[in-house]
Enzyme design. Structure first.
Site, PDB file in Angstrom:
ATOM      1  N   ASN A 142       0.806  -1.268  -0.153  1.00  0.00           N
ATOM      2  CA  ASN A 142      -0.035   0.108  -0.003  1.00  0.00           C
ATOM      3  C   ASN A 142       0.850   1.178   0.030  1.00  0.00           C
ATOM      4  OD1 ASN A 142       0.684  -0.762   2.823  1.00  0.00           O
ATOM      5  ND2 ASN A 142      -1.184   0.535   3.675  1.00  0.00           N
ATOM      6  N   GLU A 178       0.318   5.384   0.551  1.00  0.00           N
ATOM      7  CA  GLU A 178      -0.520   6.162   1.089  1.00  0.00           C
ATOM      8  C   GLU A 178      -0.186   7.739   0.519  1.00  0.00           C
ATOM      9  OE1 GLU A 178      -0.812   5.664   5.243  1.00  0.00           O
ATOM     10  OE2 GLU A 178      -2.304   4.025   5.043  1.00  0.00           O
ATOM     11  N   CYS A 192      -4.069   0.540  -2.571  1.00  0.00           N
ATOM     12  CA  CYS A 192      -3.748  -0.883  -1.895  1.00  0.00           C
ATOM     13  C   CYS A 192      -2.795  -1.630  -2.468  1.00  0.00           C
ATOM     14  CB  CYS A 192      -5.075  -1.316  -1.592  1.00  0.00           C
ATOM     15  SG  CYS A 192      -6.424  -0.780  -0.902  1.00  0.00           S
ATOM     16  N   GLU A 229      -2.884  -4.515  -3.040  1.00  0.00           N
ATOM     17  CA  GLU A 229      -3.317  -5.722  -3.957  1.00  0.00           C
ATOM     18  C   GLU A 229      -3.377  -5.000  -5.394  1.00  0.00           C
ATOM     19  OE1 GLU A 229      -4.792  -4.995  -1.101  1.00  0.00           O
ATOM     20  OE2 GLU A 229      -6.114  -6.449  -0.528  1.00  0.00           O
ATOM     21  N   CYS A 253     -10.257  -5.089   0.114  1.00  0.00           N
ATOM     22  CA  CYS A 253     -11.339  -4.144   0.332  1.00  0.00           C
ATOM     23  C   CYS A 253     -12.081  -4.446  -1.077  1.00  0.00           C
ATOM     24  CB  CYS A 253     -10.588  -2.691   0.303  1.00  0.00           C
ATOM     25  SG  CYS A 253     -10.102  -2.011  -1.165  1.00  0.00           S
ATOM     26  N   CYS A 304     -10.437  -3.563  -4.399  1.00  0.00           N
ATOM     27  CA  CYS A 304      -9.397  -4.557  -4.752  1.00  0.00           C
ATOM     28  C   CYS A 304     -10.046  -5.850  -5.336  1.00  0.00           C
ATOM     29  CB  CYS A 304      -8.368  -4.866  -3.677  1.00  0.00           C
ATOM     30  SG  CYS A 304      -7.415  -3.453  -3.517  1.00  0.00           S
TER      31      CYS A 304
HETATM   32  N1  THU Z   1      -5.271  -1.658   2.413  1.00  0.00           N
HETATM   33  C1  THU Z   1      -4.571  -2.397   1.613  1.00  0.00           C
HETATM   34  O1  THU Z   1      -3.582  -1.937   0.982  1.00  0.00           O
HETATM   35  N2  THU Z   1      -5.399  -3.519   1.440  1.00  0.00           N
HETATM   36  C2  THU Z   1      -6.503  -3.750   1.987  1.00  0.00           C
HETATM   37  O2  THU Z   1      -7.037  -4.960   1.552  1.00  0.00           O
HETATM   38  C3  THU Z   1      -7.119  -2.923   3.004  1.00  0.00           C
HETATM   39  C4  THU Z   1      -6.572  -1.742   3.201  1.00  0.00           C
HETATM   40  C5  THU Z   1      -4.578  -0.314   3.152  1.00  0.00           C
HETATM   41  C6  THU Z   1      -5.083   0.883   2.433  1.00  0.00           C
HETATM   42  C7  THU Z   1      -4.599   2.175   3.560  1.00  0.00           C
HETATM   43  O3  THU Z   1      -3.050   2.302   3.047  1.00  0.00           O
HETATM   44  C8  THU Z   1      -4.395   1.102   4.706  1.00  0.00           C
HETATM   45  O4  THU Z   1      -4.426  -0.080   4.467  1.00  0.00           O
HETATM   46  C9  THU Z   1      -5.696   1.449   5.774  1.00  0.00           C
HETATM   47  O5  THU Z   1      -6.697   1.159   5.156  1.00  0.00           O
END
Ligand code: THU
Length: 134
Positions: free
Chosen positions: A43, A45, A54, A56, A88, A91
């Site tokens: 991920n 940000e 994300c 994935e 999520c 994804c």
């Molecule tokens: N996140 C992912 O990378 N994958 C997921 O399946 C759930 C959420 C990340 C997004 C964000 O940077 C952090 O987790 C909190 O939501």
């Protein structure tokens, strides 16, 4: 170590490279592709929170850039999750774009418990699945 354990290990190693200074919730994903290779993503940000991507979807972008045609399995790992972490909604949709018919997602958190689920169960009633590709 079997293939599943190897994929989880790759996802857990990737998670340590996550860029998550805002949520402090690190995620790594590892894709086993039809070419037999493993592609990872983390991920990433952003201070404009909605621009966060994300793990994935970043792993998928990595795999597509390497010309994979289909995803056989995806491991999702977060050392910051108390429970095995499922992808999520966004994804899930993007995984279905490339998933082989029998593709699975392996959800992992900080504990040793993992949950393996077919993509078809994770994302039933796939939106626009009949749309033709050109
Ligand atoms: N996140 C992912 O990378 N994958 C997921 O399946 C759930 C959420 C990340 C997004 C964000 O940077 C952090 O987790 C909190 O939501």
């Amino acid at each position: 170590m079997n293939d599943k354990e190897k994929l989880i290990t790759k996802a857990s190693e990737a998670a340590l490279k996550a860029y998550a200074p805002y949520s402090k919730f690190r995620v790594g994903a590892a894709i086993l592709a039809d070419d037999g290779n493993v592609y990872t993503g983390v991920n990433v940000e952003n201070r404009s929170y909605g621009l966060t991507i994300c793990a994935e979807r970043n792993a998928i972008a990595h795999a597509v850039a390497m010309e994979i045609k289909a995803i056989k399995a995806v491991a999702v790992y977060s050392p910051d999750s108390e429970v095995p972490l499922p992808p999520c909604g966004a994804c899930r949709q993007v995984i279905t774009e490339f998933a082989a018919p029998d593709a699975v997602v392996i959800c992992c958190g900080k504990g040793s418990e993992t949950v393996e689920i077919p993509v078809s169960e994770l994302y039933p009633m796939d939106s626009l699945h009949n749309l033709k590709k050109n």
